[in-house]
Design a protein around this motif. Sequence first.
Motif, PDB file in Angstrom:
ATOM      1  N   GLY A   1       0.580  -1.431  -0.001  1.00  0.00           N
ATOM      2  CA  GLY A   1       0.200  -0.392   0.119  1.00  0.00           C
ATOM      3  C   GLY A   1       0.962   1.374  -0.095  1.00  0.00           C
ATOM      4  N   ASP A   2       0.581   2.315   0.795  1.00  0.00           N
ATOM      5  CA  ASP A   2       1.093   3.495   0.373  1.00  0.00           C
ATOM      6  C   ASP A   2       2.625   3.237   1.134  1.00  0.00           C
ATOM      7  OD1 ASP A   2       1.279   6.031   0.963  1.00  0.00           O
ATOM      8  OD2 ASP A   2       1.572   6.716   2.657  1.00  0.00           O
ATOM      9  N   LEU A   3       2.540   3.172   2.546  1.00  0.00           N
ATOM     10  CA  LEU A   3       3.798   2.830   3.239  1.00  0.00           C
ATOM     11  C   LEU A   3       5.188   1.685   2.291  1.00  0.00           C
ATOM     12  CD1 LEU A   3       5.549   2.829   5.308  1.00  0.00           C
ATOM     13  CD2 LEU A   3       4.965   1.069   6.799  1.00  0.00           C
ATOM     14  N   GLY A   4       3.993   0.585   2.009  1.00  0.00           N
ATOM     15  CA  GLY A   4       5.145  -0.154   1.193  1.00  0.00           C
ATOM     16  C   GLY A   4       5.812   0.656  -0.264  1.00  0.00           C
ATOM     17  N   THR A   5       4.503   1.133  -0.750  1.00  0.00           N
ATOM     18  CA  THR A   5       4.815   1.758  -2.438  1.00  0.00           C
ATOM     19  C   THR A   5       6.156   2.624  -1.853  1.00  0.00           C
ATOM     20  OG1 THR A   5       3.022   1.459  -3.676  1.00  0.00           O
ATOM     21  CG2 THR A   5       4.241   2.836  -3.427  1.00  0.00           C
TER      22      THR A   5
ATOM     23  N   PRO B   1       0.713  -5.518   5.394  1.00  0.00           N
ATOM     24  CA  PRO B   1      -0.231  -5.285   4.904  1.00  0.00           C
ATOM     25  C   PRO B   1      -0.863  -4.348   6.060  1.00  0.00           C
ATOM     26  CG  PRO B   1       0.217  -7.234   6.150  1.00  0.00           C
ATOM     27  CD  PRO B   1       1.199  -7.074   5.894  1.00  0.00           C
ATOM     28  N   ALA B   2      -1.892  -4.104   5.344  1.00  0.00           N
ATOM     29  CA  ALA B   2      -3.208  -3.163   6.148  1.00  0.00           C
ATOM     30  C   ALA B   2      -3.572  -3.854   6.417  1.00  0.00           C
ATOM     31  CB  ALA B   2      -3.347  -1.954   6.004  1.00  0.00           C
ATOM     32  N   ALA B   3      -4.537  -4.388   7.829  1.00  0.00           N
ATOM     33  CA  ALA B   3      -5.857  -4.620   7.702  1.00  0.00           C
ATOM     34  C   ALA B   3      -7.082  -3.793   7.491  1.00  0.00           C
ATOM     35  CB  ALA B   3      -6.702  -5.439   9.049  1.00  0.00           C
ATOM     36  N   PRO B   4      -8.241  -4.923   6.657  1.00  0.00           N
ATOM     37  CA  PRO B   4      -8.856  -3.559   7.045  1.00  0.00           C
ATOM     38  C   PRO B   4     -10.047  -3.031   7.514  1.00  0.00           C
ATOM     39  CG  PRO B   4      -9.854  -6.056   5.876  1.00  0.00           C
ATOM     40  CD  PRO B   4      -8.617  -6.607   6.048  1.00  0.00           C
ATOM     41  N   GLU B   5      -9.984  -3.491   8.189  1.00  0.00           N
ATOM     42  CA  GLU B   5     -10.502  -2.860   9.700  1.00  0.00           C
ATOM     43  C   GLU B   5     -10.118  -3.191  10.905  1.00  0.00           C
ATOM     44  OE1 GLU B   5     -14.373  -6.391  10.117  1.00  0.00           O
ATOM     45  OE2 GLU B   5     -14.824  -5.333   8.723  1.00  0.00           O
ATOM     46  N   ARG B   6     -10.613  -3.166  12.379  1.00  0.00           N
ATOM     47  CA  ARG B   6      -9.889  -3.001  13.326  1.00  0.00           C
ATOM     48  C   ARG B   6     -11.039  -3.694  13.758  1.00  0.00           C
ATOM     49  NH1 ARG B   6      -5.784  -0.020  14.949  1.00  0.00           N
ATOM     50  NH2 ARG B   6      -6.019   1.253  13.208  1.00  0.00           N
ATOM     51  N   SER B   7     -10.189  -4.991  13.834  1.00  0.00           N
ATOM     52  CA  SER B   7     -11.292  -5.877  14.391  1.00  0.00           C
ATOM     53  C   SER B   7     -10.270  -7.513  14.583  1.00  0.00           C
ATOM     54  CB  SER B   7     -12.522  -6.698  13.360  1.00  0.00           C
ATOM     55  OG  SER B   7     -11.988  -7.412  12.526  1.00  0.00           O
ATOM     56  N   VAL B   8     -10.507  -8.249  15.060  1.00  0.00           N
ATOM     57  CA  VAL B   8      -9.917  -9.571  15.703  1.00  0.00           C
ATOM     58  C   VAL B   8      -9.617 -10.381  14.918  1.00  0.00           C
ATOM     59  CG1 VAL B   8      -9.472 -11.395  16.735  1.00  0.00           C
ATOM     60  CG2 VAL B   8     -10.344  -9.137  18.203  1.00  0.00           C
ATOM     61  N   ALA B   9     -10.551 -10.797  13.842  1.00  0.00           N
ATOM     62  CA  ALA B   9     -11.207 -11.551  12.418  1.00  0.00           C
ATOM     63  C   ALA B   9     -10.101 -10.628  11.545  1.00  0.00           C
ATOM     64  CB  ALA B   9     -12.413 -11.460  12.555  1.00  0.00           C
TER      65      ALA B   9
ATOM     66  N   TYR C   1      -7.685  -8.670  11.733  1.00  0.00           N
ATOM     67  CA  TYR C   1      -5.986  -8.335  12.552  1.00  0.00           C
ATOM     68  C   TYR C   1      -6.069 -10.538  11.645  1.00  0.00           C
ATOM     69  CZ  TYR C   1      -5.284  -3.925  13.465  1.00  0.00           C
ATOM     70  OH  TYR C   1      -5.313  -2.346  13.180  1.00  0.00           O
ATOM     71  N   GLU C   2      -6.420 -10.807  12.184  1.00  0.00           N
ATOM     72  CA  GLU C   2      -5.584 -12.771  12.234  1.00  0.00           C
ATOM     73  C   GLU C   2      -5.447 -13.352  10.641  1.00  0.00           C
ATOM     74  OE1 GLU C   2      -7.032 -14.768  16.419  1.00  0.00           O
ATOM     75  OE2 GLU C   2      -8.520 -14.819  14.376  1.00  0.00           O
ATOM     76  N   ALA C   3      -6.893 -12.734   9.886  1.00  0.00           N
ATOM     77  CA  ALA C   3      -6.607 -13.306   8.836  1.00  0.00           C
ATOM     78  C   ALA C   3      -5.794 -12.445   8.266  1.00  0.00           C
ATOM     79  CB  ALA C   3      -8.010 -12.847   7.907  1.00  0.00           C
ATOM     80  N   THR C   4      -4.736 -11.358   8.006  1.00  0.00           N
ATOM     81  CA  THR C   4      -3.757 -10.597   8.158  1.00  0.00           C
ATOM     82  C   THR C   4      -2.989 -10.554   8.113  1.00  0.00           C
ATOM     83  OG1 THR C   4      -5.876  -8.755   7.420  1.00  0.00           O
ATOM     84  CG2 THR C   4      -3.538  -7.428   6.832  1.00  0.00           C
ATOM     85  N   TYR C   5      -2.730 -10.570   9.441  1.00  0.00           N
ATOM     86  CA  TYR C   5      -1.256 -10.718   9.753  1.00  0.00           C
ATOM     87  C   TYR C   5      -1.178 -12.044  10.081  1.00  0.00           C
ATOM     88  CZ  TYR C   5      -2.020  -5.229  10.073  1.00  0.00           C
ATOM     89  OH  TYR C   5      -2.205  -4.163   9.779  1.00  0.00           O
ATOM     90  N   LEU C   6      -1.873 -12.434  10.986  1.00  0.00           N
ATOM     91  CA  LEU C   6      -1.027 -13.979  11.204  1.00  0.00           C
ATOM     92  C   LEU C   6      -1.187 -15.391  10.206  1.00  0.00           C
ATOM     93  CD1 LEU C   6      -0.330 -14.982  14.381  1.00  0.00           C
ATOM     94  CD2 LEU C   6      -3.049 -15.968  14.851  1.00  0.00           C
ATOM     95  N   HIS C   7      -2.483 -15.588   9.258  1.00  0.00           N
ATOM     96  CA  HIS C   7      -2.922 -15.841   8.385  1.00  0.00           C
ATOM     97  C   HIS C   7      -2.399 -15.155   7.520  1.00  0.00           C
ATOM     98  CE1 HIS C   7      -4.809 -17.998  11.584  1.00  0.00           C
ATOM     99  NE2 HIS C   7      -5.822 -17.501  10.823  1.00  0.00           N
TER     100      HIS C   7
ATOM    101  N   VAL D   1      -3.167  -9.585  18.420  1.00  0.00           N
ATOM    102  CA  VAL D   1      -3.114 -10.900  17.050  1.00  0.00           C
ATOM    103  C   VAL D   1      -1.408 -10.264  17.110  1.00  0.00           C
ATOM    104  CG1 VAL D   1      -3.850 -10.664  14.602  1.00  0.00           C
ATOM    105  CG2 VAL D   1      -5.248 -11.302  16.656  1.00  0.00           C
ATOM    106  N   LEU D   2      -1.432  -9.051  16.594  1.00  0.00           N
ATOM    107  CA  LEU D   2       0.345  -8.479  16.301  1.00  0.00           C
ATOM    108  C   LEU D   2       1.202  -9.322  16.840  1.00  0.00           C
ATOM    109  CD1 LEU D   2      -0.781  -4.886  16.083  1.00  0.00           C
ATOM    110  CD2 LEU D   2      -0.378  -6.605  13.853  1.00  0.00           C
ATOM    111  N   LEU D   3       1.265  -8.920  17.873  1.00  0.00           N
ATOM    112  CA  LEU D   3       1.949 -10.265  19.097  1.00  0.00           C
ATOM    113  C   LEU D   3       2.345 -11.432  18.639  1.00  0.00           C
ATOM    114  CD1 LEU D   3       4.458  -9.624  21.198  1.00  0.00           C
ATOM    115  CD2 LEU D   3       3.141 -10.721  22.768  1.00  0.00           C
ATOM    116  N   GLN D   4       1.080 -12.043  18.562  1.00  0.00           N
ATOM    117  CA  GLN D   4       1.137 -13.297  17.778  1.00  0.00           C
ATOM    118  C   GLN D   4       2.296 -13.463  16.478  1.00  0.00           C
ATOM    119  OE1 GLN D   4      -2.520 -15.528  17.489  1.00  0.00           O
ATOM    120  NE2 GLN D   4      -3.500 -14.195  19.842  1.00  0.00           N
TER     121      GLN D   4
END
Length: 301
Positions: free
Chosen positions: A32-36, A88-96, A98-104, A155-158
């Motif tokens: 995204g913006d930062l990665g670019t 990446p950036a999670a599409p929303e600030r929810s546990v689900a 964050y898990e889908a984006t950062y962990l999985h 989740v980020l720590l995981q």
Amino acid sequence: MIRCPLRNKASAAERWADMGKVRGTVVIIGCGDLGTEAGLRFAEAGYQVQGWRRRPALLPAPITGVRADLGGALPELPADTQVVVFAPAAPERSVAAYEATYLHGLARTLDAVDARPGEPPSVLLVSSTAVYGDAYGAWVDEGTTPVPSTPTGQVLLQAEELLRRRRPDGRILRLAGIYGPGRTRLIDQVRTGTAAAGASITNRIHRDDAAAAIAHLVLTGAPPGTYIGVDDEPVEMSDVVAFLAREMGLPVPGPRERESSRGGNRRLSNARLRSTGFRFAYPDYRAGYRSVLAGQGQRHP
């Protein structure tokens, strides 16, 4: 395109040339913006850069866009991949989310790294200082035990722990509040009179410095491990709000607290990042926000 110049570009490129390394490909997952901005710095240092994201057509040259979705199977890494940046950036600030984006998503990325034959590329994970809890205004550094105060911080720590298990030689960059072109939430709140001018401590980093830190840690061969990415000056939120109000010719808001589950009340140290030779283009919020208010830089989609 108007951008800040690449920091540490000459020294990093010279060091790699002296070591006789052949520059291959840098793959930025979640570009995204930062990665670019980070990718443009790698390209300036002589790398081929691929940006993986759902809408790769948005990426500017010289970054090659690759369609990828962290929710499914990922493409194969190029054979000459030397660096993988997971940002990446999670599409929303929810546990689900964050898990889908950062962990999985990180697990799938590491699977792709493992599937690539030959010497494994270096891996850098962009994380967040949200892994720390409230320090009641005390100083925090990489040696401080993370105690996330939010489920998303946990989740980020995981995700960090996953990287350490699978790639002990990896690097983790914990970024604080990123601001810069297109990231003007606080400026907008000051303009509308809705900014909270509390006494809690806030830590920030300009987008360009965050991107430069990503490239710097890789290009200079900084030691593996964890780094905190913040500028030189932890500051009370009231001071930042008052500064912005004066710069925009607006009344300075009176004290008004607003509870937040995100920022914590802590002073984050960038000493380890600076010890690698990194230098900030915007060492404090005054320099950074003046640049934003002047309209410098460009936000990438």
